[in-house]
Design an enzyme around this catalytic site. Structure first.
Site, PDB file in Angstrom:
ATOM      1  N   HIS A 189       0.837  -1.069  -0.142  1.00  0.00           N
ATOM      2  CA  HIS A 189       0.116   0.017   0.177  1.00  0.00           C
ATOM      3  C   HIS A 189       0.882   1.079   0.239  1.00  0.00           C
ATOM      4  CE1 HIS A 189       0.865   0.424   3.786  1.00  0.00           C
ATOM      5  NE2 HIS A 189       0.632  -1.070   4.648  1.00  0.00           N
TER       6      HIS A 189
ATOM      7  N   HIS B 226       4.097   1.639   2.483  1.00  0.00           N
ATOM      8  CA  HIS B 226       5.618   1.179   1.900  1.00  0.00           C
ATOM      9  C   HIS B 226       5.587   2.013   0.300  1.00  0.00           C
ATOM     10  CE1 HIS B 226       2.723  -2.642   2.746  1.00  0.00           C
ATOM     11  NE2 HIS B 226       3.076  -2.317   4.342  1.00  0.00           N
TER      12      HIS B 226
ATOM     13  N   CYS C  10      -0.717  -9.696  21.000  1.00  0.00           N
ATOM     14  CA  CYS C  10      -1.828  -9.196  19.563  1.00  0.00           C
ATOM     15  C   CYS C  10      -1.198  -9.997  18.323  1.00  0.00           C
ATOM     16  CB  CYS C  10      -2.044  -7.728  19.635  1.00  0.00           C
ATOM     17  SG  CYS C  10      -2.676  -7.065  17.768  1.00  0.00           S
TER      18      CYS C  10
ATOM     19  N   CYS D 268      -0.055  -6.848  15.389  1.00  0.00           N
ATOM     20  CA  CYS D 268       0.901  -6.325  16.245  1.00  0.00           C
ATOM     21  C   CYS D 268       2.206  -6.706  16.574  1.00  0.00           C
ATOM     22  CB  CYS D 268       0.325  -5.089  17.941  1.00  0.00           C
ATOM     23  SG  CYS D 268      -0.775  -4.140  17.255  1.00  0.00           S
TER      24      CYS D 268
ATOM     25  N   HIS E 104      -6.066  -2.621  16.623  1.00  0.00           N
ATOM     26  CA  HIS E 104      -7.044  -3.729  15.176  1.00  0.00           C
ATOM     27  C   HIS E 104      -8.573  -4.049  15.432  1.00  0.00           C
ATOM     28  CE1 HIS E 104      -2.707  -4.429  14.697  1.00  0.00           C
ATOM     29  NE2 HIS E 104      -2.982  -4.092  13.483  1.00  0.00           N
TER      30      HIS E 104
ATOM     31  N   LYS F 211      -7.293   7.935   8.941  1.00  0.00           N
ATOM     32  CA  LYS F 211      -6.533   6.552   9.050  1.00  0.00           C
ATOM     33  C   LYS F 211      -6.926   6.266   7.851  1.00  0.00           C
ATOM     34  CE  LYS F 211      -4.371   4.357  12.514  1.00  0.00           C
ATOM     35  NZ  LYS F 211      -4.808   3.069  13.601  1.00  0.00           N
TER      36      LYS F 211
ATOM     37  N   LYS G  94      -8.430  -0.182   4.996  1.00  0.00           N
ATOM     38  CA  LYS G  94      -9.410  -0.859   3.859  1.00  0.00           C
ATOM     39  C   LYS G  94     -10.920  -1.053   3.915  1.00  0.00           C
ATOM     40  CE  LYS G  94      -7.004  -1.863   0.748  1.00  0.00           C
ATOM     41  NZ  LYS G  94      -7.530  -2.435  -0.424  1.00  0.00           N
TER      42      LYS G  94
END
Ligand code: MSP
Length: 716
Positions: A19, A22, A138, A141, A165, A319, A322
């Protein structure tokens, strides 16, 4: 010996397809390396994928593939994206695409572990010890969570959920190796004190300092193999698998030869280490605290710098996610924009270190104003005039005193000294700002040259001068100045726009490779009179905003159904969480139709939703601030609604036949805040107002509250 410069991006989790986050880290690293190479450094540039851990193991399991097949697929996608954006080796980009599943990495990371295990902390204790871990973890993470980092469970027996998340955490209670991080606080604080530029920008260093001052806890650095098998075995104790961050951070040294002779020969840890790490601010703690502590324990040098950039947010400052559908899709960027325009946008738009907003419209606008009307126009008008008035040959720059005075009297500005000193000043500013990672300001400095030369041309009006033989000297002098400035711009801008600057130089008739020219050494007048210019081609065509936006609107999300994106995690960008409901990726030989059919089948099977599905719908309390009818529409009302965010949202609702807009102002309503924005009658609706549908005709009745509730409160 040549100075060396080693730059790295984070290695990206191999559980979500690439995305914008990156792409951005990689563009920044690529630009820095090109710049340093121009400045005479021998460089090495690393990017790659982080391929171990429970999250990847689970994602593969859900898809019915092996972890190996899964990471091969995702790293393949990552490489494809890098090549689409000319960031791969073939285009002069990264030197290594590092993968943590490489055998040489296993060797190197095991060596690092052993060294740490043999060493003593600054307080004289063993740096690694075996203990027992109990806590919440998590997987997305890849981190243990303390009480202030999770959402408490609502019902007894439920697991708490990750704050980032919102997925349930795993309870872990098992034997584990620990790294005695708590003994490194003094050494770390001394490092930050003596090297205040160790973490940049300064604000980030302050965050790190205050975190360390708050006290460090020892870090669990292994999991039992029975819990996490997809990882690197702990040396001499294969019942344990290394914690993914120990494994991942080590890649920066194993890639260049630490713990492996072959890599040492080919690249050279001795030669290139320490590195400059480019990261997003989301992974600062791991890089600025854990990583130097591991290195100190192993008796190795710490990195030169940890450079943390900000996050890309959507046009209204949210933020990217998706789920909300507000991401910028790389497929669409690639399809509709030139690679250099995307690179330029990223580096110009984001003040380095700060968060920045991005949307397709902003890319179009920047491209049109700065590239099509700016640099592109300067290049084509200059070269076209040389073609037309000088038979395609770079003219002489010299001008006699007499002509100079006549020109001056006529208001034509061709004072060579004034122009050269402007350019030299911009050059020095540019290099100083690049050294300081202030890409956006460096580009502003370069664009001051574009503006200056444009003004010189407009004032001198070469097309008028060309009509009068007496003015030939002046005409030549102006055109030489314009074209030599253009050459300077190409050298300065090469790290940001490698393809276009090479193309401009080619059109200028020069075979020079800008990658090899030091911008700090640019000297006026090196462009030779008599150089024959090449074929002139348009560089940055003007983009038709309306058309491109309409196309993008149609194409949005399409790539997710097409084969390659089926595995895309339903992720908050940058946090790489894998949705439980993802369909399987296409197997070898499967077609896009198969993949789409798999998606459809999942839909049909879904008679019930679980709480996780419901949690995806972000319902919020909103207050209607303004309400009005949409012109030429009987049904639509246009609202601005305060959801407790930085800016109110524009939301459209088809209730105009049932409500008087003025009466709704101040009303608290329920809004679906993460609905993909869509356009209605040319207006973007950034969410949906909920209403009951009553009677046969489906009369809408707005959902509201009888008690006072704050704007933005979430409905659960
Ligand atoms: N695998 C770890 C890094 C290990 S490095 C030893 C990881 N991977 S990640 O796939 O989540 O990628 C993280 C990086 O992507 C961030 O540090 C940041 O550089 C970049 N970004 C992710 N989302 C982003 C934005 N929305 N905006 C800008 N960059 C962000 O963490």
């Amino acid at each position: 010996m040549m100075k060396t410069f080693y730059v790295t991006t984070p290695i990206y989790y191999a559980n979500t397809v690439p995305h914008l986050g990156h792409l951005y880290s990689t563009i920044v690293a690529d630009c820095m390396r090109r710049y340093k190479r121009q400045r005479g450094y021998e460089t090495y540039f690393l990017t790659g994928t982080d391929e171990h851990g429970i999250n990847i193991e689970r994602a593969a399991e859900r898809k019915g593939v092996t972890p190996r097949e899964h990471v091969d697929f995702v790293s393949g996608e990552m490489k494809r994206m890098f090549s689409d954006f000319a960031l791969d080796t073939e285009h002069g980009g990264f030197d290594i695409f590092m993968r943590t599943t490489e055998p040489f990495h296993y060797e190197g990371v095991s060596e690092l572990w052993r060294r740490c295990a043999r060493s003593q902390t600054p307080k004289g204790r063993e740096a690694i010890y075996k203990g027992h871990y109990e806590g919440w973890f998590c997987a997305a993470c890849a981190a243990y969570k303390t009480e202030d980092e999770y959402i408490r469970p609502e019902a007894e027996g439920d697991a708490p959920r990750c704050l980032v998340h919102e997925t349930p955490l795993d309870r872990i209670s098992e034997e584990s190796y620990f790294f005695r991080l708590s003994d490194y606080d003094g050494a770390l604080l001394a490092l930050y004190e003596t090297r205040p530029d160790f973490v940049r920008p300064e604000a980030r260093l302050n965050e790190v300092k205050s975190f360390v001052r708050g006290g460090l806890q020892d870090l669990s650095i292994s999991r039992l193999k029975t819990s996490v098998s997809w990882g690197i075995p702990v040396p001499d104790d294969p019942a344990h698998t290394m914690f993914v961050w120990f494994d991942a951070l080590s890649n920066y040294i194993t890639a260049i030869g630490f713990g492996n002779e072959e890599r040492e020969r080919v690249v050279g840890f001795e030669k290139f280490w320490p590195a400059v790490h480019i990261i997003g601010k989301d992974i600062l703690r791991q890089h600025a605290i854990y990583w130097p502590a591991f290195l100190m324990a192993a008796g190795l040098e710490v990195p030169h710098h940890i450079i943390a950039h900000g996050m890309w947010l959507d046009p209204v400052g949210r933020k990217m996610s998706k789920t909300i559908g507000n991401t910028v899709e790389l497929e669409l960027l690639h399809k509709h924009f030139q690679t250099d325009a995307v690179r330029y946008f990223c580096l110009r738009e984001m003040a380095f270190g700060q968060d920045s907003k991005v949307g397709y419209e902003a890319v179009i606008e920047r491209s049109n104003s700065d590239l099509a009307s700016g640099l592109g126009n300067l290049s084509s008008r200059t070269l076209t005039m040389i073609q037309r008035y000088c038979e395609g040959v770079v003219p002489a720059q010299n001008i006699s005193d007499e002509k100079f005075l006549t020109a001056k009297r006529a208001g034509i500005e061709i004072d060579p000294l004034a122009l050269v000193s402007t350019l030299e000043h911009a050059r020095d500013q540019f290099t100083a700002l690049m050294d300081d990672l202030a890409f956006s300001r460096a580009l502003e400095a370069a664009w001051s040259i574009v503006a200056r030369v444009d003004k010189m041309i407009s004032d001198a009006k070469p097309w008028e001068l060309a009509k009068n033989d007496e003015q030939r000297e002046n005409l030549n002098a102006i055109l030489y100045r314009a074209v030599e400035s253009l050459r300077w711009l190409c050298v300065l801008l090469f790290p940001v726009m490698p393809e276009s600057t090479r193309e401009i130089l080619r059109q200028l008739g020069l075979a020079d490779d800008p990658a090899q020219i030091d911008p700090a050494k640019l000297t006026w007048g090196e462009l030779k009179e008599g150089t024959r210019i090449g074929e002139i081609k348009p560089l940055f065509p003007r983009l038709d905003k309306k058309k491109i936006m309409a196309d993008i609107e149609k194409e949005k999300g399409e790539s997710e159904i097409a084969g390659t994106h089926v595995t895309e995690a339903d992720a908050v960008q940058g946090s790489a969480i894998t949705s439980e409901t993802q369909p399987a990726p296409p197997q070898a030989g499967a077609t896009e139709a198969d993949a789409a059919a798999a998606l459809k089948k999942e839909d049909e099977g879904a008679q019930f939703i679980d709480i996780g599905d419901f949690a995806k719908v972000d319902l919020r309390v909103g207050e209607i601030l303004t309400a009005e009818r949409v012109p030429k529409s009987d049904k639509l009302l246009r609202f601005t609604i305060d959801l407790g965010e930085a800016e109110p949202r524009q939301i459209l609702a088809g209730i105009a036949e049932h409500y008087e807009p003025e009466k709704l102002i101040g009303r608290k309503v329920v809004v679906v805040a993460n609905l993909k924005p869509r356009k209605l009658r040319g207006l973007e609706s950034q969410g949906m107002v909920c209403a009951a549908s009553v009677g046969d005709e489906g009369r809408p009745v707005l959902a509201t509250f009888t008690e006072d509730v704050p704007n933005g409160a979430r409905l659960k």
